[in-house]
Design a protein around this motif. Sequence first.
Motif, PDB file in Angstrom:
ATOM      1  N   GLY A   1       7.533  -3.048  -1.246  1.00 34.60           N
ATOM      2  CA  GLY A   1       6.489  -3.238  -2.328  1.00 34.60           C
ATOM      3  C   GLY A   1       5.903  -4.707  -2.403  1.00 34.60           C
ATOM      4  O   GLY A   1       5.615  -5.175  -1.270  1.00 34.60           O
TER       5      GLY A   1
ATOM      6  N   GLY B   1     -11.727   0.975   3.836  1.00 37.50           N
ATOM      7  CA  GLY B   1     -11.996  -0.378   3.572  1.00 37.50           C
ATOM      8  C   GLY B   1     -11.441  -0.723   2.134  1.00 37.50           C
ATOM      9  O   GLY B   1     -12.537  -1.044   1.482  1.00 37.50           O
ATOM     10  N   VAL B   2     -10.375  -0.907   1.450  1.00 38.10           N
ATOM     11  CA  VAL B   2      -9.803  -0.918   0.144  1.00 38.10           C
ATOM     12  C   VAL B   2     -10.752   0.116  -0.749  1.00 38.10           C
ATOM     13  O   VAL B   2     -10.398   0.996  -0.892  1.00 38.10           O
ATOM     14  CB  VAL B   2     -10.091  -2.635  -0.450  1.00 38.10           C
ATOM     15  CG1 VAL B   2      -9.440  -2.554  -1.460  1.00 38.10           C
ATOM     16  CG2 VAL B   2      -9.506  -3.535   0.838  1.00 38.10           C
TER      17      VAL B   2
ATOM     18  N   THR C   1      10.356   4.600   7.406  1.00 41.36           N
ATOM     19  CA  THR C   1      10.926   3.367   7.130  1.00 41.36           C
ATOM     20  C   THR C   1      11.725   2.679   8.336  1.00 41.36           C
ATOM     21  O   THR C   1      12.030   3.552   9.178  1.00 41.36           O
ATOM     22  CB  THR C   1      11.548   3.280   5.673  1.00 41.36           C
ATOM     23  OG1 THR C   1      11.557   1.923   5.479  1.00 41.36           O
ATOM     24  CG2 THR C   1      12.864   3.872   5.598  1.00 41.36           C
TER      25      THR C   1
ATOM     26  N   ALA D   1       8.432  -7.160   3.225  1.00 34.26           N
ATOM     27  CA  ALA D   1       8.992  -6.762   1.602  1.00 34.26           C
ATOM     28  C   ALA D   1       8.787  -5.374   1.468  1.00 34.26           C
ATOM     29  O   ALA D   1       8.155  -4.427   1.981  1.00 34.26           O
ATOM     30  CB  ALA D   1       7.767  -7.392   0.868  1.00 34.26           C
TER      31      ALA D   1
ATOM     32  N   LYS E   1      16.303   0.666   2.826  1.00 37.89           N
ATOM     33  CA  LYS E   1      14.877   1.174   2.431  1.00 37.89           C
ATOM     34  C   LYS E   1      14.930   2.350   2.175  1.00 37.89           C
ATOM     35  O   LYS E   1      14.088   2.985   1.082  1.00 37.89           O
ATOM     36  CB  LYS E   1      13.921   0.537   3.027  1.00 37.89           C
ATOM     37  CG  LYS E   1      13.717  -1.004   3.064  1.00 37.89           C
ATOM     38  CD  LYS E   1      12.496  -1.395   4.202  1.00 37.89           C
ATOM     39  CE  LYS E   1      12.367  -2.928   3.879  1.00 37.89           C
ATOM     40  NZ  LYS E   1      11.195  -3.522   4.687  1.00 37.89           N
TER      41      LYS E   1
ATOM     42  N   MET F   1      -2.622  -1.688  10.843  1.00 33.17           N
ATOM     43  CA  MET F   1      -2.153  -1.908  12.082  1.00 33.17           C
ATOM     44  C   MET F   1      -1.150  -2.651  12.418  1.00 33.17           C
ATOM     45  O   MET F   1      -0.774  -3.501  13.135  1.00 33.17           O
ATOM     46  CB  MET F   1      -3.448  -2.450  12.954  1.00 33.17           C
ATOM     47  CG  MET F   1      -4.199  -3.792  12.145  1.00 33.17           C
ATOM     48  SD  MET F   1      -3.391  -4.719  10.993  1.00 33.17           S
ATOM     49  CE  MET F   1      -4.776  -5.834  10.920  1.00 33.17           C
TER      50      MET F   1
ATOM     51  N   THR G   1      -0.441   3.289   7.658  1.00 37.65           N
ATOM     52  CA  THR G   1      -0.541   1.744   7.612  1.00 37.65           C
ATOM     53  C   THR G   1      -0.076   0.997   8.861  1.00 37.65           C
ATOM     54  O   THR G   1      -0.237  -0.055   9.334  1.00 37.65           O
ATOM     55  CB  THR G   1       0.429   1.114   6.551  1.00 37.65           C
ATOM     56  OG1 THR G   1       1.843   1.586   6.880  1.00 37.65           O
ATOM     57  CG2 THR G   1      -0.062   1.723   5.171  1.00 37.65           C
ATOM     58  N   ALA G   2       0.517   1.961   9.883  1.00 35.60           N
ATOM     59  CA  ALA G   2       0.979   1.458  11.156  1.00 35.60           C
ATOM     60  C   ALA G   2      -0.036   1.131  12.507  1.00 35.60           C
ATOM     61  O   ALA G   2      -0.126   0.447  13.042  1.00 35.60           O
ATOM     62  CB  ALA G   2       2.147   2.340  11.468  1.00 35.60           C
TER      63      ALA G   2
ATOM     64  N   VAL H   1       0.870  -1.105   0.136  1.00 34.52           N
ATOM     65  CA  VAL H   1       0.087  -0.159  -0.063  1.00 34.52           C
ATOM     66  C   VAL H   1       0.762   1.169  -0.186  1.00 34.52           C
ATOM     67  O   VAL H   1       0.665   2.227  -0.669  1.00 34.52           O
ATOM     68  CB  VAL H   1      -1.088   0.014   1.581  1.00 34.52           C
ATOM     69  CG1 VAL H   1      -1.811   1.179   1.430  1.00 34.52           C
ATOM     70  CG2 VAL H   1      -1.796  -1.257   1.191  1.00 34.52           C
TER      71      VAL H   1
END
Length: 332
Positions: free
Chosen positions: A325, A280-281, A188, A323, A193, A256, A232-233, A169
Amino acid sequence: MQRWQVTRYGLDGLERTRGTVPEPGPGQVLVKLRAASLNYRDLLIVGDGMGMPLGLPFTPGSDGCGEVVAAGAGVTRWRPGDVVINTFWSDWWDGARPAHSVPAGAPGPGVLATHAVLGEHDLVSAPRTWTAAQASLLPCAGLTAWTALVENGALRAGQTVLIQGTGGVALFGLQLAAMHGARAVVVTSSAAKRDRVLALGASHAVLRSEADWPARVRGWTEGRGVDHVLDTAGGDSFGASVELLAPGGRVAAIGMLAGTDLRLPFYPTIINRATVQGVGVGHRRSLEELVRAVEARPFEPVVDATFPFEQVPQALETVREGAFGKVVVTMS
Ligand SMILES: NC(=O)c1ccc[n+]([C@@H]2O[C@H](COP(=O)([O-])OP(=O)(O)OC[C@H]3O[C@@H](n4cnc5c(N)ncnc54)[C@H](OP(=O)(O)O)[C@@H]3O)[C@@H](O)[C@H]2O)c1
């Protein structure tokens, strides 16, 4: 045909099984899959079903690209030969998501299989400019970043986006920011990275382990703050996301990776007139718009590793390791 099935929870409960190719029923199409991409969600689903009452066994995998090989009675949207990607949610075309809508890859049909029967309305044409592996990145990771920044966020040139991490994401967020003429700042975990996101076009990047990272991000914006955060955390850094907002800015609550408790600092929320919106996507209309956007403004999405279909457990291990990506599985 072959499919991966969760026979019991845990990566060692994944089994590759063989069976007959299913027939599409009325309103359904049979898709011969070429590629599927993995999401952090797949790890959670395979790990414990994400707390959902799922019947075992089931086939995981929510993001696939393949070719329509047969259409059931009454199908009008697709013909054999069409190259398609699935939608993450079933029957969510636009507006509010219907109550019966379910995600692909549990409890809906999963795409970690050589073939899948999918509803004709749960498919979108793949971008003509991308390979099947690239197209398979769009249904969840790509669309989540698009929904947060473009559909909900109305991202525009000159704005600044703060991005947590360098996963699927996150890197779509970085590339969509560039597509719209916005600056991206990435938080990051490693110097390697950090260098890679700078090479990809991030304006700035900072290590999460550096305690003063929020102050440095604010400094880069000359004190103004950021217009968007792709969070995203969750967890402890969520408050920092809100504190870093420019007036009128917004935080997309997406993931999360650091925790499920979200705490808002009261005064920055009020003073910055912050918007915090869960994502939600996204729905099918947004996915179609995203496909058109990547056709019109081509870029190379970031694939960290590609595995053959036989190596889905190894591919999921790569997701677990963190990963850069996306991680992709190819069927043929
Ligand atoms: N709400 C939605 O619609 C939606 C959709 C998709 C995903 N998600 C959620 O969003 C999150 C990311 O999903 P994904 O599929 O993009 O994951 P992913 O590709 O597996 O992302 C992994 C990356 O996240 C970063 N990371 C790991 N721990 C972190 C932490 N404590 N804080 C910040 N970043 C951390 C790491 O990058 P660095 O090493 O660079 O930090 C890692 O490489 C997950 O929680 C997932 O469940 C939600």
